[in-house]
Design a protein around this motif. Structure first.
Motif, PDB file in Angstrom:
ATOM      1  N   PHE A   1       5.109 -51.091 -14.049  1.00  0.00           N
ATOM      2  CA  PHE A   1       6.112 -50.730 -13.000  1.00  0.00           C
ATOM      3  C   PHE A   1       7.500 -50.558 -13.378  1.00  0.00           C
ATOM      4  O   PHE A   1       7.934 -51.643 -14.056  1.00  0.00           O
ATOM      5  N   HIS A   2       8.156 -49.649 -13.080  1.00  0.00           N
ATOM      6  CA  HIS A   2       9.384 -49.685 -13.277  1.00  0.00           C
ATOM      7  C   HIS A   2      10.349 -49.569 -12.255  1.00  0.00           C
ATOM      8  O   HIS A   2      11.444 -50.137 -12.339  1.00  0.00           O
ATOM      9  N   SER A   3      10.135 -48.381 -11.225  1.00  0.00           N
ATOM     10  CA  SER A   3      11.042 -48.425 -10.179  1.00  0.00           C
ATOM     11  C   SER A   3      10.335 -47.602  -9.047  1.00  0.00           C
ATOM     12  O   SER A   3       9.257 -47.354  -9.207  1.00  0.00           O
ATOM     13  N   VAL A   4      11.193 -47.800  -8.123  1.00  0.00           N
ATOM     14  CA  VAL A   4      10.716 -47.040  -6.770  1.00  0.00           C
ATOM     15  C   VAL A   4      12.007 -45.984  -6.289  1.00  0.00           C
ATOM     16  O   VAL A   4      13.081 -46.535  -6.263  1.00  0.00           O
ATOM     17  N   ARG A   5      11.545 -44.919  -6.236  1.00  0.00           N
ATOM     18  CA  ARG A   5      12.384 -43.758  -5.908  1.00  0.00           C
ATOM     19  C   ARG A   5      12.182 -43.241  -4.392  1.00  0.00           C
ATOM     20  O   ARG A   5      11.055 -43.050  -3.960  1.00  0.00           O
ATOM     21  N   ASN A   6      13.280 -43.067  -3.640  1.00  0.00           N
ATOM     22  CA  ASN A   6      13.321 -42.647  -2.451  1.00  0.00           C
ATOM     23  C   ASN A   6      13.646 -41.052  -2.439  1.00  0.00           C
ATOM     24  O   ASN A   6      13.533 -40.472  -3.655  1.00  0.00           O
ATOM     25  N   SER A   7      13.930 -40.404  -1.302  1.00  0.00           N
ATOM     26  CA  SER A   7      14.151 -39.013  -1.186  1.00  0.00           C
ATOM     27  C   SER A   7      15.030 -38.566  -1.988  1.00  0.00           C
ATOM     28  O   SER A   7      16.178 -39.174  -2.225  1.00  0.00           O
ATOM     29  N   GLY A   8      15.114 -37.381  -2.629  1.00  0.00           N
ATOM     30  CA  GLY A   8      16.083 -36.533  -3.219  1.00  0.00           C
ATOM     31  C   GLY A   8      15.465 -36.192  -4.765  1.00  0.00           C
ATOM     32  O   GLY A   8      14.402 -36.152  -4.930  1.00  0.00           O
ATOM     33  N   LEU A   9      16.398 -35.620  -5.682  1.00  0.00           N
ATOM     34  CA  LEU A   9      16.119 -35.270  -6.904  1.00  0.00           C
ATOM     35  C   LEU A   9      16.188 -36.441  -8.001  1.00  0.00           C
ATOM     36  O   LEU A   9      17.100 -37.006  -7.965  1.00  0.00           O
ATOM     37  N   HIS A  10      15.313 -36.613  -8.793  1.00  0.00           N
ATOM     38  CA  HIS A  10      15.323 -37.714  -9.884  1.00  0.00           C
ATOM     39  C   HIS A  10      14.709 -37.104 -11.160  1.00  0.00           C
ATOM     40  O   HIS A  10      14.219 -36.133 -11.208  1.00  0.00           O
ATOM     41  N   PHE A  11      15.199 -38.055 -12.030  1.00  0.00           N
ATOM     42  CA  PHE A  11      14.783 -37.910 -13.619  1.00  0.00           C
ATOM     43  C   PHE A  11      13.989 -39.028 -14.168  1.00  0.00           C
ATOM     44  O   PHE A  11      13.982 -40.110 -13.822  1.00  0.00           O
ATOM     45  N   LYS A  12      13.034 -38.683 -15.010  1.00  0.00           N
ATOM     46  CA  LYS A  12      12.367 -39.398 -15.574  1.00  0.00           C
ATOM     47  C   LYS A  12      11.814 -39.067 -16.995  1.00  0.00           C
ATOM     48  O   LYS A  12      11.858 -37.908 -17.449  1.00  0.00           O
ATOM     49  N   PHE A  13      11.802 -40.153 -18.104  1.00  0.00           N
ATOM     50  CA  PHE A  13      11.460 -39.783 -19.260  1.00  0.00           C
ATOM     51  C   PHE A  13      10.045 -39.064 -19.353  1.00  0.00           C
ATOM     52  O   PHE A  13       9.021 -39.797 -19.006  1.00  0.00           O
ATOM     53  N   PRO A  14       9.994 -37.941 -20.122  1.00  0.00           N
ATOM     54  CA  PRO A  14       8.702 -37.301 -20.232  1.00  0.00           C
ATOM     55  C   PRO A  14       7.781 -38.287 -21.265  1.00  0.00           C
ATOM     56  O   PRO A  14       8.382 -38.939 -22.131  1.00  0.00           O
ATOM     57  N   PHE A  15       6.507 -38.186 -20.750  1.00  0.00           N
ATOM     58  CA  PHE A  15       5.538 -38.898 -21.529  1.00  0.00           C
ATOM     59  C   PHE A  15       5.782 -40.705 -21.553  1.00  0.00           C
ATOM     60  O   PHE A  15       4.670 -41.186 -21.854  1.00  0.00           O
ATOM     61  N   ALA A  16       6.739 -41.047 -21.250  1.00  0.00           N
ATOM     62  CA  ALA A  16       7.146 -42.348 -21.080  1.00  0.00           C
ATOM     63  C   ALA A  16       6.966 -42.855 -19.568  1.00  0.00           C
ATOM     64  O   ALA A  16       6.291 -43.860 -19.297  1.00  0.00           O
ATOM     65  N   ASP A  17       7.531 -42.023 -18.954  1.00  0.00           N
ATOM     66  CA  ASP A  17       7.499 -42.467 -17.217  1.00  0.00           C
ATOM     67  C   ASP A  17       6.320 -41.657 -16.574  1.00  0.00           C
ATOM     68  O   ASP A  17       6.441 -40.340 -16.923  1.00  0.00           O
ATOM     69  N   GLN A  18       5.620 -42.073 -15.460  1.00  0.00           N
ATOM     70  CA  GLN A  18       4.811 -41.313 -14.790  1.00  0.00           C
ATOM     71  C   GLN A  18       4.806 -41.893 -13.653  1.00  0.00           C
ATOM     72  O   GLN A  18       5.300 -43.052 -13.162  1.00  0.00           O
ATOM     73  N   ILE A  19       4.633 -41.021 -12.801  1.00  0.00           N
ATOM     74  CA  ILE A  19       4.534 -41.028 -11.285  1.00  0.00           C
ATOM     75  C   ILE A  19       3.094 -41.885 -10.811  1.00  0.00           C
ATOM     76  O   ILE A  19       1.943 -41.138 -10.911  1.00  0.00           O
ATOM     77  N   ALA A  20       3.013 -43.147 -10.478  1.00  0.00           N
ATOM     78  CA  ALA A  20       1.996 -43.888 -10.221  1.00  0.00           C
ATOM     79  C   ALA A  20       1.341 -43.757  -8.820  1.00  0.00           C
ATOM     80  O   ALA A  20       0.165 -43.704  -8.637  1.00  0.00           O
ATOM     81  N   GLY A  21       2.254 -43.314  -7.817  1.00  0.00           N
ATOM     82  CA  GLY A  21       1.584 -43.027  -6.526  1.00  0.00           C
ATOM     83  C   GLY A  21       2.790 -42.869  -5.470  1.00  0.00           C
ATOM     84  O   GLY A  21       4.207 -43.132  -5.763  1.00  0.00           O
ATOM     85  N   ARG A  22       2.437 -42.279  -4.422  1.00  0.00           N
ATOM     86  CA  ARG A  22       3.518 -42.136  -3.210  1.00  0.00           C
ATOM     87  C   ARG A  22       2.940 -42.635  -2.188  1.00  0.00           C
ATOM     88  O   ARG A  22       1.822 -42.818  -1.847  1.00  0.00           O
ATOM     89  N   LEU A  23       3.813 -43.030  -1.306  1.00  0.00           N
ATOM     90  CA  LEU A  23       3.411 -44.013  -0.053  1.00  0.00           C
ATOM     91  C   LEU A  23       4.407 -43.523   1.058  1.00  0.00           C
ATOM     92  O   LEU A  23       5.785 -43.177   0.665  1.00  0.00           O
TER      93      LEU A  23
END
Length: 332
Positions: A47-69
Motif C-alpha cells: 500500500f502506497h496511498s489513497v487518491r481522491n477525485s482528479g488527475l493523478h500520476f503514478k510510476f509505471p510498472f512500480a505503482d498499480q491501482i489496487a482497487g476503487r471504493l
C-alpha cells in the motif's frame, strides 16, 4: 538560416514532448479518479496511498491501482426468514444503508474481503435473536425496535472496518399465506362483531323510543277520552238542570235522554248502506223488558213533550232559547 534551425529545433522539442506524453499515457502513468470515489495505489505490491477525485500520476510498472471504493451511500437489502414466539414463520426484509468513511478507506479495503457478506451475517444474527422474542402481532408493532437493534449491532461492528451505518429499515414483514388469510378472517369477524353490536344498540334504541311514543300516545288518548266523558257528563248535567227548570224531574229527564241517545245511535248506524249491525237483547226475557221500557219511554217522552210545549208557551224566556238536542257523541 539560424531562424530556420531554431524553428525546426523548437518544433522537434514540442514533438518529442507530445510523443513522450502519449507513450507515458499508454504505460499508465496518468489516470483520473471520479467524484465520490477513492483509488488505492500500491507500489511494488505494498500500500502506497489513497487518491481522491482528479488527475493523478503514478510510476509505471512500480505503482498499480489496487482497487476503487465508492464513497456514496449504498444500500443492501437482506431477507431473513425466522420464527416468532407463537411459532409463525415470517420473512423480514431489512434494508441497510451504509457508507465508506473517507478517512478510513484503508481499513474498508484491506480489512474486509466481502463487506456485503459481513453485513448480511450481522443482520441475520440480530433478526433471528430479536424476532423469536415477539409474537406475530408484536413484530408488526415493534419493527422499529428491530431496526434499531440491527443498526446498533452493525454500527459497533462495522466501524472497526471503516464503514458507517447510516440507517437500517425493516421494509417488509411477510408471514405465510395461510397465516395472512387467517389474520384477515379474524379481522373481518371482529369488525362484523362490532357492526352487530352497533346494529343491536340501534334496534334497542328504536324499540325503546317506539315504546315511549306508544305510552305517550295512549296517555294522551286516555286523557282525551277522560276529557270527552267529562264534557259529556257536564252536558248531561246541564240538560237535566234545564229540564228540571221546566218542571220535569230527574227520572223523567233521564228517560228522555236515554230515548234520544237510542234513536241517535240507530240513525248513525243506518246512515251507511254497508252496515250489517243488528242490535239483539241478551235473552228472550230481556227482549220483553226492552220492549216494555221502550213503550214506557215513548209514553214518557210524549208526556214530557206536551208539558214542555205548554211551559214554553207560558214562559217567554224559554221560548227564546233554542231547543236542546243531544247528538250521537253524548251517548256514553
Amino acid at each position: 538560416m539560424g531562424d530556420v534551425l531554431n524553428f525546426l529545433f523548437s518544433g522537434s522539442i514540442i514533438f518529442w514532448i507530445v510523443l513522450a506524453f502519449i507513450v507515458l499515457s499508454f504505460l499508465g502513468m496518468w489516470f483520473t479518479v471520479k467524484q465520490q470515489t477513492a483509488v488505492i495505489i500500491e507500489r511494488l505490491g505494498k500500500f502506497h496511498s489513497v487518491r481522491n477525485s482528479g488527475l493523478h500520476f503514478k510510476f509505471p510498472f512500480a505503482d498499480q491501482i489496487a482497487g476503487r471504493l465508492s464513497l456514496k451511500i449504498q444500500q443492501l437489502d437482506v431477507v431473513v426468514e425466522t420464527k416468532t414466539k407463537d411459532d409463525v414463520f415470517v420473512k423480514i426484509k431489512v434494508s441497510v444503508q451504509y457508507v465508506v468513511i473517507k478517512e478510513r478507506v484503508y481499513d474498508a479495503f484491506y480489512k474486509l474481503d466481502n463487506p456485503f457478506a459481513q453485513i448480511t451475517s450481522y443482520v441475520f444474527d440480530v433478526v433471528r435473536a430479536e424476532v423469536p422474542k415477539l409474537r406475530l402481532d408484536d413484530v408488526f408493532e415493534k419493527k422499529d425496535d428491530i431496526a434499531i437493534a440491527v443498526k446498533s449491532e452493525l454500527q459497533e461492528a462495522m466501524n472497526d472496518y471503516g464503514y458507517d451505518i447510516i440507517k437500517t429499515l425493516v421494509t417488509d414483514i411477510d408471514p405465510d399465506e395461510q397465516v395472512k388469510h387467517a389474520m384477515n378472517r379474524i379481522n373481518a369477524a371482529e369488525r362484523e362483531k362490532v357492526a352487530a353490536q352497533y346494529e343491536g344498540d340501534a334496534q334497542r334504541i328504536l324499540i325503546v323510543e317506539k315504546a315511549k311514543a306508544d305510552a305517550e300516545s295512549k296517555r294522551l288518548q286516555g286523557q282525551g277520552i277522560a276529557d270527552q266523558r267529562r264534557e259529556i257528563a257536564r252536558g248531561l248535567e246541564e240538560s237535566v238542570n234545564v229540564l228540571n227548570k221546566v218542571g220535569i224531574n230527574s227520572q223523567e229527564a233521564s228517560a228522555l235522554i236515554v230515548v234520544t241517545q237510542h234513536y241517535d245511535t240507530l240513525n248513525a248506524v243506518g246512515a251507511t248502506t254497508k252496515s250489517n249491525l243488528i242490535l239483539m237483547p241478551n235473552s228472550p226475557s230481556a227482549a220483553g223488558d226492552m220492549l216494555n221500557n221502550m213503550v214506557a219511554s215513548f209514553s214518557t217522552a210524549n208526556i214530557i213533550g206536551e208539558e214542555m210545549k205548554k211551559s214554553n208557551e207560558n214562559n217567554p224566556r224559554i221560548q227564546q232559547q233554542p231547543p236542546t238536542r243531544f247528538g250521537p257523541d253524548d251517548r256514553s
